[in-house]
Each structure stands twice: as C-alpha cells, then as structure tokens.
Scaffold this motif. Structure first.
Motif, mmCIF file in Angstrom:
data_model
loop_
_atom_site.group_PDB
_atom_site.id
_atom_site.type_symbol
_atom_site.label_atom_id
_atom_site.label_comp_id
_atom_site.label_asym_id
_atom_site.label_seq_id
_atom_site.Cartn_x
_atom_site.Cartn_y
_atom_site.Cartn_z
ATOM 1 N N LYS A 1 0.839 -1.207 0.000
ATOM 2 C CA LYS A 1 0.000 0.000 0.000
ATOM 3 C C LYS A 1 0.867 1.248 0.000
ATOM 4 O O LYS A 1 0.578 2.214 -0.708
ATOM 5 N N VAL A 2 1.925 1.234 0.814
ATOM 6 C CA VAL A 2 2.837 2.386 0.855
ATOM 7 C C VAL A 2 3.505 2.581 -0.495
ATOM 8 O O VAL A 2 3.605 3.714 -1.007
ATOM 9 N N LEU A 3 3.976 1.490 -1.101
ATOM 10 C CA LEU A 3 4.629 1.577 -2.410
ATOM 11 C C LEU A 3 3.665 2.091 -3.472
ATOM 12 O O LEU A 3 4.046 2.894 -4.335
ATOM 13 N N LEU A 4 2.424 1.640 -3.406
ATOM 14 C CA LEU A 4 1.423 2.059 -4.382
ATOM 15 C C LEU A 4 1.168 3.557 -4.288
ATOM 16 O O LEU A 4 1.255 4.281 -5.295
ATOM 17 N N PHE A 5 0.867 4.035 -3.093
ATOM 18 C CA PHE A 5 0.538 5.452 -2.934
ATOM 19 C C PHE A 5 1.755 6.346 -3.171
ATOM 20 O O PHE A 5 1.622 7.443 -3.727
ATOM 21 N N LYS B 1 -7.560 0.179 4.527
ATOM 22 C CA LYS B 1 -7.912 -0.913 5.428
ATOM 23 C C LYS B 1 -9.365 -0.777 5.894
ATOM 24 O O LYS B 1 -10.115 -1.759 5.924
ATOM 25 N N MET B 2 -9.745 0.446 6.258
ATOM 26 C CA MET B 2 -11.118 0.683 6.699
ATOM 27 C C MET B 2 -12.099 0.472 5.562
ATOM 28 O O MET B 2 -13.208 -0.058 5.767
ATOM 29 N N SER B 3 -11.710 0.866 4.353
ATOM 30 C CA SER B 3 -12.582 0.698 3.199
ATOM 31 C C SER B 3 -12.853 -0.778 2.927
ATOM 32 O O SER B 3 -13.978 -1.160 2.573
ATOM 33 N N PHE B 4 -11.843 -1.619 3.093
ATOM 34 C CA PHE B 4 -12.030 -3.061 2.929
ATOM 35 C C PHE B 4 -13.007 -3.602 3.968
ATOM 36 O O PHE B 4 -13.838 -4.475 3.662
ATOM 37 N N ASN B 5 -12.909 -3.078 5.192
ATOM 38 C CA ASN B 5 -13.842 -3.509 6.245
ATOM 39 C C ASN B 5 -15.276 -3.093 5.914
ATOM 40 O O ASN B 5 -16.218 -3.860 6.130
ATOM 41 N N LEU C 1 -10.556 2.683 -2.792
ATOM 42 C CA LEU C 1 -9.244 2.560 -3.431
ATOM 43 C C LEU C 1 -9.034 3.513 -4.601
ATOM 44 O O LEU C 1 -8.023 4.229 -4.629
ATOM 45 N N PRO C 2 -9.934 3.576 -5.590
ATOM 46 C CA PRO C 2 -9.676 4.490 -6.721
ATOM 47 C C PRO C 2 -9.619 5.954 -6.308
ATOM 48 O O PRO C 2 -8.825 6.727 -6.856
ATOM 49 N N PHE C 3 -10.421 6.337 -5.325
ATOM 50 C CA PHE C 3 -10.409 7.729 -4.866
ATOM 51 C C PHE C 3 -9.134 8.041 -4.082
ATOM 52 O O PHE C 3 -8.574 9.128 -4.199
ATOM 53 N N LEU C 4 -8.663 7.080 -3.298
ATOM 54 C CA LEU C 4 -7.410 7.264 -2.572
ATOM 55 C C LEU C 4 -6.230 7.346 -3.534
ATOM 56 O O LEU C 4 -5.299 8.135 -3.328
ATOM 57 N N ALA C 5 -6.279 6.527 -4.579
ATOM 58 C CA ALA C 5 -5.216 6.575 -5.586
ATOM 59 C C ALA C 5 -5.197 7.928 -6.286
ATOM 60 O O ALA C 5 -4.135 8.542 -6.467
ATOM 61 N N LEU C 6 -6.376 8.404 -6.668
ATOM 62 C CA LEU C 6 -6.472 9.712 -7.324
ATOM 63 C C LEU C 6 -6.020 10.830 -6.392
ATOM 64 O O LEU C 6 -5.373 11.791 -6.837
ATOM 65 N N LEU C 7 -6.328 10.707 -5.120
ATOM 66 C CA LEU C 7 -5.942 11.729 -4.150
ATOM 67 C C LEU C 7 -4.427 11.882 -4.081
ATOM 68 O O LEU C 7 -3.898 13.008 -4.015
#
Length: 213
Positions: free
Chosen positions: A21-25, A152-156, A95-101
């Motif tokens: 996740k860190v590497l992705l963002f 993580k929260m989004s997955f929950n 996920l897509p919104f966090l990636a765009l952010l």
C-alpha cells in the motif's frame, strides 16, 4: 594432538517486508509530481502567470498576518487531503479515490515546485526547499499513512456491505480506532504547518526581492 574446528553459524537475514500500500501510494504521488513539473515546464505564459499569482497571494498572506493566523491558514490547506482520505475510508470503494488523491497531491507539489523554478530560478528553488519542502514532505508521508489506514477501513466497510460483517461491538471499536488514528496523524501536519510559517518568517527576508517583492 587433535585440532579443534570452529563452526560459525551465520544468522539468517530476514528480508525487509515492504507494504504494498505504501509503495502504491508513493508511486502514484511521484507520478503526480512528474506530471505537475511537466505541466509547468511545457505550459504557456498564461498558465505560469496564474501559478505565480497564486504563489504571490500565499506569500503575501504569510507576510501580512500574525504567526497564529498563518499557521491556521496553512493548516487548513494541508488538512484538506487528509479529510478527503478519511471519508474515502468510509466508502466501500475507496481505493480508486485514494489513488487519485495521491496523484492530485503530487500534482499540487509538482506544480508549485516547478512554478518556483520557472518564475524565480535557482533562488526560487532555494526558497521552496527551505520553506515549503519540509512541510510538503511531512504532509506527503502523513497522507500516505492515512491512505493506508483508509484503505484498510474501506475493505472492512466493503466486507460489511457484502454481508461478511463481524459482531457490532468489534465494528464500533474499529471505527473508534480509525478516528483516533487520524487524530494522531494530524499532529505531524500541525507541526509541519508551524515549521512552514516559522521558516517563512526566518528566511523570507533573504528572498524578499524575488519572492515577496
């Protein structure tokens, strides 16, 4: 006479675990920075002039207001991406919104860094490095950590919406922990805002003829 043999057992070195996740963002943020710098470098004079006007407006605000007012002003801007990340975590499709952010935050940093160089040259880069870069770096690291927590929260939340929820008490505890984590993660951004304004007050006079004037 017998020779004694010494056996040295080397300890097995454990590989460093990298959080995907860190590497992705982080990668998405770097892409945003590259795009922002490219837009400034290849942009027309009107676009660069707009960026310069925004920089002048921010610097004038810092120059003409008290330390506390400037900290609140900068903090308000820096908390925007964190607030967006927080609400993305409450969505099942965060996920897509966090990636765009992360791309947008990198784009913002790239635009400002490139604009300082295009409009003020090497002295602009020096000013940016002394005043803005530490604050932006702290916020970037905090944003990446926030996005990891939000993912993580989004997955929950997604699991809950799909009917795979756990007991209600555990869900409430997860939400409380989520809020507490964000409150703690806001502290570095507050410190970064103070550092930004204090650095401006200290180094602003050295660059007054180029940046402020």
């Amino acid at each position: 006479m017998f020779k004694k043999s010494v056996v040295i057992r080397a300890k097995r070195i454990k590989p460093i675990k990298l959080d995907y996740k860190v590497l992705l963002f982080f990668s998405l943020m770097i892409c945003g920075i590259i795009i922002g710098v490219s837009l400034i470098k290849n942009g027309d004079s009107d676009f660069n002039g707009l960026q310069k006007s925004l920089i002048d407006s921010i610097n004038n605000t810092k120059s003409n207001n008290s330390l506390f007012s400037c900290v609140i002003f900068i903090l308000g801007w820096l908390l925007i991406p964190l607030i967006v990340a927080f609400f993305c975590g409450l969505s099942g499709l965060g996920l897509p919104f966090l990636a765009l952010l992360n791309v947008l935050y990198g784009l913002f940093c790239g635009l400002f860094c490139g604009s300082y160089y295009v409009n003020f040259g090497l002295q602009g880069i020096g000013f940016f490095s002394l005043v803005n870069l530490p604050c932006y770096a702290i916020t970037a690291a905090t944003l990446i950590k926030c996005c990891c927590e939000s993912l993580k929260m989004s997955f929950n939340v997604f699991s809950f919406l799909c009917g795979n929820s756990q007991n209600q008490t555990k869900n409430k505890n997860q939400f409380k922990e989520y809020i507490l984590t964000y409150l703690i993660l806001c502290l570095p951004v507050v410190a970064g805002s103070v550092l930004n304004v204090v650095s401006f007050k200290i180094f602003g006079d050295l660059f007054s003829s180029i940046i402020i004037g």
